[in-house]
Design a protein around this motif. Structure first.
Motif, mmCIF file in Angstrom:
data_model
loop_
_atom_site.group_PDB
_atom_site.id
_atom_site.type_symbol
_atom_site.label_atom_id
_atom_site.label_comp_id
_atom_site.label_asym_id
_atom_site.label_seq_id
_atom_site.Cartn_x
_atom_site.Cartn_y
_atom_site.Cartn_z
ATOM 1 N N PHE A 141 -50.877 -18.601 -88.464
ATOM 2 C CA PHE A 141 -50.802 -19.244 -87.308
ATOM 3 C C PHE A 141 -52.073 -18.378 -86.185
ATOM 4 N N MET A 142 -53.400 -18.824 -86.300
ATOM 5 C CA MET A 142 -54.746 -17.557 -86.494
ATOM 6 C C MET A 142 -55.973 -19.074 -85.602
ATOM 7 N N PRO A 143 -56.935 -17.904 -84.274
ATOM 8 C CA PRO A 143 -57.824 -19.616 -84.053
ATOM 9 C C PRO A 143 -58.507 -19.689 -84.861
ATOM 10 N N GLY A 144 -58.894 -21.528 -85.022
ATOM 11 C CA GLY A 144 -59.069 -22.423 -86.427
ATOM 12 C C GLY A 144 -58.391 -23.298 -86.720
ATOM 13 N N VAL A 145 -57.024 -22.766 -86.746
ATOM 14 C CA VAL A 145 -55.974 -22.946 -87.602
ATOM 15 C C VAL A 145 -55.433 -23.634 -86.670
ATOM 16 N N ALA A 146 -54.107 -22.867 -85.723
ATOM 17 C CA ALA A 146 -53.517 -23.279 -85.269
ATOM 18 C C ALA A 146 -54.027 -23.841 -83.507
ATOM 19 N N PHE A 147 -54.914 -23.044 -83.400
ATOM 20 C CA PHE A 147 -55.301 -23.483 -82.308
ATOM 21 C C PHE A 147 -56.987 -22.351 -81.832
ATOM 22 N N ASP A 148 -57.588 -23.408 -80.849
ATOM 23 C CA ASP A 148 -58.932 -23.314 -80.862
ATOM 24 C C ASP A 148 -58.756 -22.263 -79.427
ATOM 25 N N ILE A 149 -59.323 -20.827 -79.699
ATOM 26 C CA ILE A 149 -59.653 -20.405 -78.701
ATOM 27 C C ILE A 149 -60.967 -20.125 -77.777
ATOM 28 N N SER A 150 -62.534 -20.940 -78.481
ATOM 29 C CA SER A 150 -63.462 -20.753 -77.697
ATOM 30 C C SER A 150 -63.301 -20.866 -77.099
ATOM 31 N N LYS A 156 -56.205 -24.203 -76.392
ATOM 32 C CA LYS A 156 -56.660 -25.991 -76.773
ATOM 33 C C LYS A 156 -55.542 -26.061 -78.619
ATOM 34 N N PRO A 157 -54.249 -26.938 -78.783
ATOM 35 C CA PRO A 157 -53.687 -26.906 -79.835
ATOM 36 C C PRO A 157 -54.236 -27.400 -80.591
ATOM 37 N N MET A 158 -54.859 -27.177 -81.963
ATOM 38 C CA MET A 158 -55.296 -27.355 -83.438
ATOM 39 C C MET A 158 -54.430 -28.177 -84.374
ATOM 40 N N LEU A 159 -52.888 -28.270 -84.449
ATOM 41 C CA LEU A 159 -51.757 -28.581 -85.256
ATOM 42 C C LEU A 159 -51.047 -30.233 -84.610
ATOM 43 N N THR A 160 -51.948 -31.150 -83.666
ATOM 44 C CA THR A 160 -51.478 -32.362 -83.653
ATOM 45 C C THR A 160 -51.459 -33.024 -84.260
ATOM 46 N N HIS A 161 -51.536 -33.223 -85.803
ATOM 47 C CA HIS A 161 -51.474 -34.126 -86.859
ATOM 48 C C HIS A 161 -49.436 -33.491 -87.129
ATOM 49 N N VAL A 162 -49.288 -32.432 -86.995
ATOM 50 C CA VAL A 162 -47.583 -32.911 -87.548
ATOM 51 C C VAL A 162 -46.926 -33.185 -86.215
ATOM 52 N N GLN A 163 -46.329 -33.924 -87.353
ATOM 53 C CA GLN A 163 -45.167 -35.332 -86.170
ATOM 54 C C GLN A 163 -43.547 -34.052 -85.633
ATOM 55 N N ARG A 164 -43.322 -34.564 -86.615
ATOM 56 C CA ARG A 164 -41.935 -33.219 -86.361
ATOM 57 C C ARG A 164 -42.135 -32.030 -87.418
ATOM 58 N N ILE A 165 -40.853 -30.400 -86.581
ATOM 59 C CA ILE A 165 -40.115 -29.600 -86.479
ATOM 60 C C ILE A 165 -39.072 -29.332 -86.495
ATOM 61 N N ALA A 166 -38.633 -28.658 -87.111
ATOM 62 C CA ALA A 166 -37.245 -28.191 -87.073
ATOM 63 C C ALA A 166 -36.686 -27.175 -88.303
ATOM 64 N N ALA A 167 -35.590 -26.190 -87.646
ATOM 65 C CA ALA A 167 -35.555 -24.552 -88.223
ATOM 66 C C ALA A 167 -33.538 -25.388 -88.502
ATOM 67 N N VAL A 168 -33.457 -24.561 -89.888
ATOM 68 C CA VAL A 168 -32.585 -24.304 -90.348
ATOM 69 C C VAL A 168 -31.914 -23.023 -90.174
ATOM 70 N N VAL A 169 -31.088 -22.521 -89.178
ATOM 71 C CA VAL A 169 -30.766 -20.868 -89.211
ATOM 72 C C VAL A 169 -29.802 -20.279 -88.944
ATOM 73 N N THR A 170 -29.756 -19.223 -89.867
ATOM 74 C CA THR A 170 -28.489 -18.538 -90.020
ATOM 75 C C THR A 170 -28.530 -17.465 -88.466
ATOM 76 N N TYR A 171 -27.122 -17.470 -88.122
ATOM 77 C CA TYR A 171 -26.522 -15.750 -87.141
ATOM 78 C C TYR A 171 -25.633 -15.182 -87.402
ATOM 79 N N GLY A 172 -25.950 -13.617 -87.667
ATOM 80 C CA GLY A 172 -24.845 -12.884 -87.767
ATOM 81 C C GLY A 172 -24.011 -12.669 -86.482
ATOM 82 N N ARG A 173 -24.393 -13.460 -85.523
ATOM 83 C CA ARG A 173 -23.528 -12.647 -83.813
ATOM 84 C C ARG A 173 -22.745 -14.543 -83.574
#
Length: 195
Positions: free
Chosen positions: A102-111, A117-134
């Motif tokens: 997730f670097m400049p020119g890939v995930a965001f435009d820092i020119s 500016k965000p550059m992952l505007t093609h991504v429509q959905r995000i999800a995470a499946v996460v476990t915690y010990g606590r």
């Protein structure tokens, strides 16, 4: 949708592995194409080298060492992350994946540093499946960094366009088999209706 599933756990017999398989099975059954990125199985190197850091802002040369992962990210309509929470954060391998990909020119435009500016505007959905010990209250008390990364940081990189879901199983250290089975079923159902 074309879904990039990023899985991060070193043990194939873990509950995280069972959740990962449940995610894959249900996404495919729902008709999605899936790119399964198992960071440990692929031998992903999470360490950003000195040269990479020095060239971090050199777009597009900065993506040279991560070109295959950049391609996979750019083809994705959706992202699903499966991982455990260790020390109230991302596993080191997954953190390195974020640091390096997730670097400049890939995930965001820092020119224009004053107007990133965000550059992952093609991504429509995000999800995470996460476990915690606590327990959940302890994760909340610690600020729950994994949840914030998924539901705030990643979403921001999409220009706040993507819907983000966070499926967390807390207090794994005392979880019963029936509670784990119920959580796995909920994850499967969520992936079956993923859209």
């Amino acid at each position: 949708m074309h879904v990039l599933v990023v899985y991060c756990h070193p043990v194939e017999t873990s509950f995280a592995s069972a959740l990962h398989q449940e995610v894959l099975r249900n996404l495919r059954a729902a008709g999605h194409t899936v790119d399964d990125c198992d960071l440990y199985a692929e031998g992903f190197n999470p360490v950003m080298s000195r040269e990479e850091r020095l060239g971090y802002h050199d777009v597009p040369a900065n993506r040279a060492t991560m070109a295959s992962y950049v391609d996979r990210l750019q083809k994705a309509d959706a992202l699903v992350f499966c991982f455990p929470t260790w020390c109230f954060g991302l596993p080191a391998m997954l953190k390195g994946f974020f640091d390096r990909l997730f670097m400049p020119g890939v995930a965001f435009d820092i020119s224009d540093p004053a107007n990133v500016k965000p550059m992952l505007t093609h991504v429509q959905r995000i999800a995470a499946v996460v476990t915690y010990g606590r327990p959940r209250w302890m994760a909340w008390y610690m600020g729950n960094p994994p949840r914030r990364i998924v539901t705030r940081y990643l979403k921001r990189l999409t220009g706040n366009r993507a819907r983000a879901d966070y499926h967390a199983c807390y207090h794994m250290n005392v979880a019963t088999a029936s509670r784990l089975a119920r959580f796995k079923q909920r994850v499967g159902e969520a992936m079956a209706r993923f859209a």
